[in-house]
Scaffold this motif. Structure first.
Motif, short mmCIF file in Angstrom:
data_model
loop_
_atom_site.label_atom_id
_atom_site.label_comp_id
_atom_site.label_asym_id
_atom_site.label_seq_id
_atom_site.Cartn_x
_atom_site.Cartn_y
_atom_site.Cartn_z
N ASN A 16 0.91 -1.19 -0.07
CA ASN A 16 0.06 0.12 -0.05
C ASN A 16 0.73 1.12 0.08
O ASN A 16 2.09 1.29 0.69
CB ASN A 16 -0.69 0.08 1.33
CG ASN A 16 -1.82 -1.19 1.22
OD1 ASN A 16 -2.33 -1.68 0.15
ND2 ASN A 16 -2.40 -1.66 2.75
N TYR A 65 1.32 5.87 -1.39
CA TYR A 65 0.83 7.15 -1.58
C TYR A 65 1.05 7.40 -3.20
O TYR A 65 2.25 7.15 -3.53
CB TYR A 65 1.69 8.10 -0.79
CG TYR A 65 1.17 7.96 0.73
CD1 TYR A 65 0.07 8.78 1.09
CD2 TYR A 65 1.83 6.99 1.72
CE1 TYR A 65 -0.34 8.50 2.46
CE2 TYR A 65 1.52 7.06 2.95
CZ TYR A 65 0.26 7.75 3.26
OH TYR A 65 -0.38 7.76 4.68
N TYR A 82 -3.93 8.26 -0.61
CA TYR A 82 -3.79 7.23 0.13
C TYR A 82 -4.10 5.81 -0.83
O TYR A 82 -5.37 5.98 -0.74
CB TYR A 82 -4.05 6.90 1.50
CG TYR A 82 -3.40 5.66 2.52
CD1 TYR A 82 -1.91 5.30 1.83
CD2 TYR A 82 -4.23 4.89 3.02
CE1 TYR A 82 -1.50 4.15 2.67
CE2 TYR A 82 -3.76 3.89 3.59
CZ TYR A 82 -2.35 3.12 3.36
OH TYR A 82 -2.03 2.26 3.88
N TYR A 90 -4.76 1.78 -1.18
CA TYR A 90 -4.42 0.39 -0.37
C TYR A 90 -5.63 -0.44 -0.93
O TYR A 90 -6.53 -0.35 -1.61
CB TYR A 90 -4.58 0.85 1.01
CG TYR A 90 -5.90 1.33 1.56
CD1 TYR A 90 -6.81 0.37 2.08
CD2 TYR A 90 -6.25 2.60 1.51
CE1 TYR A 90 -7.99 0.96 2.61
CE2 TYR A 90 -7.21 3.17 1.98
CZ TYR A 90 -8.37 2.19 2.57
OH TYR A 90 -9.23 2.86 2.94
#
Length: 248
Positions: free
Chosen positions: A198, A200, A229, A231
């Motif tokens: 995960n 940015y 962000y 994920y």
């Protein structure tokens, strides 16, 4: 009490204890005047010494000249550290030069080649020492990707591929998130397939300030650019838009 407030209280407590904050400011596109000015502000100095590393562009004279042009009018002392040098032209090591700075900004270009040169010259070690010392680290494009554990790069022929970074930040990263059409879908695919953690992502005119490895705030130069962000959750990609502070 929200997450950002808790983080700010945590960092205030660290300052009270005399601990050094490690600041890393990354953005999705190339170096620009607004991001340089914000980097200068992060140093807390009136006329900070800021060193530009154009390694990813092969120490391009055009890029170096551009750096000095956009620094014009800013209250900073602009420097450049070139790596295409010989011993007779230098009176100090790369590490000695970097550790004298208040901030270091890394430019865009070929991430893979830049990292290879840094490792050969032990510049990666010097940069880690600078970061641990509290010298502000910043950069865009290749200069943002390099600080993460991994991300996608156009440093190799034919197509985007994965490159491992220096791991100052334990996340993956994707610069140029919305400006290059192949970036976003490939980034999502790599996270879903567990090829990347995960992480940015940043549009060209947006960035994120990390303090001590934590994302503290998003910053953009216009209201249309964002950082995210990104994920995986239950086999799907979640893209969490970070509301930015607009800087000018």
């Amino acid at each position: 009490m929200n997450r950002i407030l808790l983080l700010l209280l945590f960092f205030s407590f660290n300052v009270a204890l005399g601990e050094i904050d490690k600041k890393l400011f990354i953005y999705g596109g190339q170096v620009n005047k607004d991001f340089i000015a914000y980097t200068a502000k992060l140093t807390g100095k009136e006329n900070p010494k800021i060193c530009f590393l154009p390694t990813a562009s092969g120490d391009s004279p055009y890029y170096i000249n551009y750096w000095y042009e956009i620094c014009s009018g800013l209250k900073i002392e602009p420097k450049v550290m070139e790596v295409w040098i010989n011993s007779s032209s230098q009176n100090e090591s790369f590490e000695e030069k970097l550790l004298k700075m208040d901030a270091i900004i890394v430019g865009g270009g070929n991430t893979l080649n830049m990292l290879a040169i840094w490792k050969a010259q032990k510049i990666d070690i010097a940069l880690r020492k600078a970061y641990d010392k509290g010298i502000v680290i910043a950069g865009g494009s290749a200069g943002s990707l390099c600080w993460f554990n991994a991300g996608t790069t156009d440093s190799r022929p034919k197509k985007l591929s994965i490159v491992k970074g220096l791991g100052f930040l334990e996340f993956s990263h994707c610069p140029h998130y919305s400006s290059e059409k192949t970036r976003k879908p490939l980034y999502h695919k790599n996270i879903l397939e567990k090829k990347l953690t995960n992480g940015y992502a940043c549009d060209d005119n947006s960035g994120i300030l990390f303090i001590n490895g934590k994302a503290i705030k998003s910053l953009s130069t216009d209201a249309k650019s964002f950082s995210y962000y990104v994920y995986e959750k239950d086999g799907e990609i979640i893209e969490e838009k970070l509301i930015p502070e607009i800087i000018k």
